[in-house]
Design a protein around this motif. Structure first.
Motif, PDB file in Angstrom:
ATOM      1  N   TYR A 191     157.461  41.185  41.000  1.00  0.00           N
ATOM      2  CA  TYR A 191     158.459  40.182  40.647  1.00  0.00           C
ATOM      3  C   TYR A 191     159.714  40.850  40.084  1.00  0.00           C
ATOM      4  CZ  TYR A 191     154.559  36.806  40.880  1.00  0.00           C
ATOM      5  OH  TYR A 191     153.496  36.043  41.273  1.00  0.00           O
ATOM      6  N   GLU A 192     159.510  41.878  39.260  1.00  0.00           N
ATOM      7  CA  GLU A 192     160.647  42.612  38.689  1.00  0.00           C
ATOM      8  C   GLU A 192     161.493  43.231  39.795  1.00  0.00           C
ATOM      9  OE1 GLU A 192     160.666  46.923  36.809  1.00  0.00           O
ATOM     10  OE2 GLU A 192     159.864  45.471  35.364  1.00  0.00           O
ATOM     11  N   GLN A 237     145.919  46.283  43.998  1.00  0.00           N
ATOM     12  CA  GLN A 237     146.096  44.958  43.411  1.00  0.00           C
ATOM     13  C   GLN A 237     147.052  44.161  44.302  1.00  0.00           C
ATOM     14  OE1 GLN A 237     146.443  44.803  39.013  1.00  0.00           O
ATOM     15  NE2 GLN A 237     146.310  47.048  39.068  1.00  0.00           N
ATOM     16  N   VAL A 238     148.310  44.008  43.889  1.00  0.00           N
ATOM     17  CA  VAL A 238     149.243  43.205  44.659  1.00  0.00           C
ATOM     18  C   VAL A 238     149.614  43.885  45.983  1.00  0.00           C
ATOM     19  CG1 VAL A 238     151.435  44.088  43.755  1.00  0.00           C
ATOM     20  CG2 VAL A 238     151.225  41.648  44.332  1.00  0.00           C
ATOM     21  N   PHE A 239     149.334  45.171  46.110  1.00  0.00           N
ATOM     22  CA  PHE A 239     149.603  45.885  47.360  1.00  0.00           C
ATOM     23  C   PHE A 239     148.504  45.679  48.397  1.00  0.00           C
ATOM     24  CE2 PHE A 239     153.484  47.890  46.678  1.00  0.00           C
ATOM     25  CZ  PHE A 239     153.753  48.841  47.656  1.00  0.00           C
ATOM     26  N   GLY A 240     147.527  44.824  48.083  1.00  0.00           N
ATOM     27  CA  GLY A 240     146.387  44.646  48.972  1.00  0.00           C
ATOM     28  C   GLY A 240     146.749  44.243  50.389  1.00  0.00           C
ATOM     29  N   GLY A 241     147.793  43.441  50.560  1.00  0.00           N
ATOM     30  CA  GLY A 241     148.189  43.011  51.893  1.00  0.00           C
ATOM     31  C   GLY A 241     148.720  44.128  52.769  1.00  0.00           C
ATOM     32  N   ALA A 242     149.026  45.285  52.166  1.00  0.00           N
ATOM     33  CA  ALA A 242     149.565  46.417  52.917  1.00  0.00           C
ATOM     34  C   ALA A 242     148.485  47.408  53.334  1.00  0.00           C
ATOM     35  CB  ALA A 242     150.625  47.139  52.087  1.00  0.00           C
ATOM     36  N   GLY A 243     147.242  47.223  52.871  1.00  0.00           N
ATOM     37  CA  GLY A 243     146.219  48.170  53.309  1.00  0.00           C
ATOM     38  C   GLY A 243     145.063  48.353  52.361  1.00  0.00           C
ATOM     39  N   GLY A 281     147.786  50.742  40.677  1.00  0.00           N
ATOM     40  CA  GLY A 281     148.247  50.118  39.444  1.00  0.00           C
ATOM     41  C   GLY A 281     149.432  49.192  39.596  1.00  0.00           C
ATOM     42  N   TYR A 282     149.955  49.036  40.813  1.00  0.00           N
ATOM     43  CA  TYR A 282     151.132  48.194  41.009  1.00  0.00           C
ATOM     44  C   TYR A 282     150.726  46.727  40.940  1.00  0.00           C
ATOM     45  CZ  TYR A 282     155.853  47.111  42.576  1.00  0.00           C
ATOM     46  OH  TYR A 282     157.140  46.666  42.640  1.00  0.00           O
ATOM     47  N   THR A 283     151.326  45.989  40.018  1.00  0.00           N
ATOM     48  CA  THR A 283     150.923  44.618  39.716  1.00  0.00           C
ATOM     49  C   THR A 283     151.916  43.587  40.245  1.00  0.00           C
ATOM     50  OG1 THR A 283     152.110  44.594  37.614  1.00  0.00           O
ATOM     51  CG2 THR A 283     149.830  45.433  37.588  1.00  0.00           C
TER      52      THR A 283
END
Length: 254
Positions: free
Chosen positions: A67-68, A151-157, A60-62
């Motif tokens: 950005y926040e 979601q935005v964590f896709g680059g980590a795994g 769920g991390y967007t």
């Protein structure tokens, strides 16, 4: 970098939306290279994130939450000064790649790496056919764990693969499988930092984990894990050997 879509020396602010604040240290900004070699100074996970709520926090991390975090975080050391393993940094890097190309991180990996190497079973979002072949993950107590779709964590795994596909990737990294990607892969073997207490000598993003290095070998690799899975790929660059381990049991050390 070789495609001209971005430069390793670019500050990350250049590729994020206008008005998004990013951390710096005494005027030194975080660059694309800092993210790639894990010396940005960003923490392992963002501090507006609860790793205990698994897997909801990861899935769920967007981008807005990222950005926040970037706007509030204060670096404690200059970017480039030391290795500091960071899921956060990898996530920012993957997100920047998505913004530059207009494609998801998973689609980029599939288009630019997996398919050129014949890695047809390597994807982020699995097809129906591949879903039927997906192993059931388990936590350290043996309880089934759901798969993760980040979601935005896709680059980590966020990638799913097979041993056969990863062996194709290993062969390409060693130059045993002819590929236009090899010059970039070879470039990723360059050492940037040394002596980290846990990871030893570190590259982009390979590490040697302080392994004993025989004079006729050079050993590097990388491990990873989610709630129900662990993985490892390692290379002997001199003897041109490799090993791949994929486990659906989280109790297997990553």
């Amino acid at each position: 970098d070789r495609r001209g879509e971005l430069k390793l020396s670019d500050p990350i602010t250049r590729h994020l939306p206008k008005g998004i604040a990013t951390p710096s240290f005494k005027g030194n900004p975080i660059t694309i290279l800092n993210l790639a070699v894990q010396d940005s100074g960003l923490p392992f996970n963002p501090d507006n994130f609860s790793a205990e709520k698994f897997p909801e926090s990861y899935n769920g991390y967007t981008a807005d939450l990222l950005y926040e975090f970037l706007g509030d975080y204060q670096l404690t050391n200059a970017p480039g000064s030391r290795f500091q393993y960071s899921n956060t940094g990898m996530s920012v890097l993957g997100h920047i790649m998505e913004r530059i190309t207009g494609k998801t991180f998973g689609d980029l990996v599939r288009e630019r790496i997996a398919l050129p190497l014949g890695m047809n079973d390597t994807q982020a979002r699995l097809s129906t056919q591949l879903q039927s072949r997906m192993a059931q993950g388990h936590d350290p107590d043996g309880k089934p764990q759901p798969n993760m779709y980040l979601q935005v964590f896709g680059g980590a795994g966020n990638l799913k693969s097979t041993v056969n596909d990863m062996l194709k990737y290993a062969a390409a990294q060693l130059g045993l499988r002819r590929s236009k990607l090899y010059p970039s892969m070879k470039r990723s073997h360059r050492q940037f930092h040394s002596g980290d207490r846990t990871f030893g000598n570190t590259c982009m993003p390979w590490v040697d984990q302080r392994l004993y290095q025989p004079t006729d070998s050079r050993l590097i690799g990388h491990a990873g894990g989610t709630g129900g899975f662990t993985s490892f790929i390692g290379f002997d660059l001199k003897k041109q050997r490799a090993i791949v381990v994929l486990s659906s049991d989280r109790s297997v050390g990553a």
